[in-house]
Motif scaffolding. Structure first.
Motif, PDB file in Angstrom:
ATOM      1  N   LYS A   6       0.826  -1.220   0.000  1.00 27.64           N
ATOM      2  CA  LYS A   6       0.000   0.000   0.000  1.00 27.64           C
ATOM      3  C   LYS A   6       0.855   1.262   0.000  1.00 27.64           C
ATOM      4  CE  LYS A   6      -3.637  -2.385   2.489  1.00 27.64           C
ATOM      5  NZ  LYS A   6      -4.389  -2.487   3.714  1.00 27.64           N
ATOM      6  N   SER A   9      -1.311   4.945  -4.035  1.00 31.68           N
ATOM      7  CA  SER A   9      -2.711   4.803  -4.407  1.00 31.68           C
ATOM      8  C   SER A   9      -3.065   5.959  -5.330  1.00 31.68           C
ATOM      9  CB  SER A   9      -3.585   4.827  -3.154  1.00 31.68           C
ATOM     10  OG  SER A   9      -4.929   4.651  -3.503  1.00 31.68           O
ATOM     11  N   LYS A  14      -3.809   0.526  -6.715  1.00 31.25           N
ATOM     12  CA  LYS A  14      -2.913   0.459  -5.557  1.00 31.25           C
ATOM     13  C   LYS A  14      -1.658  -0.293  -5.960  1.00 31.25           C
ATOM     14  CE  LYS A  14      -6.633   0.621  -2.151  1.00 31.25           C
ATOM     15  NZ  LYS A  14      -7.090   1.809  -2.719  1.00 31.25           N
TER      16      LYS A  14
END
Length: 117
Positions: A6, A9, A14
């Motif tokens: 992560k 984004s 992502k």
């Protein structure tokens, strides 16, 4: 395998980046298969990777055209051999155009920064 999850984004897409010591294309393919055993990574749209080893520069775009080449160029610049880097993307439904290349580059940079720590 070191994984940074992560990290980027954008418009629903992502990104994550992973890597490990690796000395051959067969070993790289095995490492990517092992990464994809995790359900999350198996569902990813792309797992693009690059490696420079005794066999030479090896890349796999996994459908993300040009991503493997970006990874290879960054490995060459860092003079990092025998180390696989995989950039994973989960497509968010909107095309990113050229921004996708910037995201691949930023993901690899984040991984390289983590290696230097």
């Amino acid at each position: 395998m070191l994984t940074l999850d992560k990290i980027i984004s954008d418009r629903g897409s992502k990104y994550a980046v992973s890597g490990a010591r690796c000395t051959s294309s067969d070993e790289a393919k095995a490492l990517v298969r092992a990464l994809c055993k995790a359900k999350k990574f198996a569902k990813a749209t792309h797992n693009s990777w690059g490696l420079i080893c005794d066999e030479g520069p090896i890349k796999n775009d996994d459908g993300e055209s040009g991503a493997g080449l970006i990874i290879l160029r960054m490995l060459e610049r860092e003079e990092l051999r025998d180390h696989l880097i995989v950039v994973t993307r989960w497509y968010g439904g909107k095309h990113l155009g050229g921004d996708r290349f910037r995201h691949v580059q930023n993901a690899v940079t984040a991984y390289l920064d983590e290696l230097r720590k």
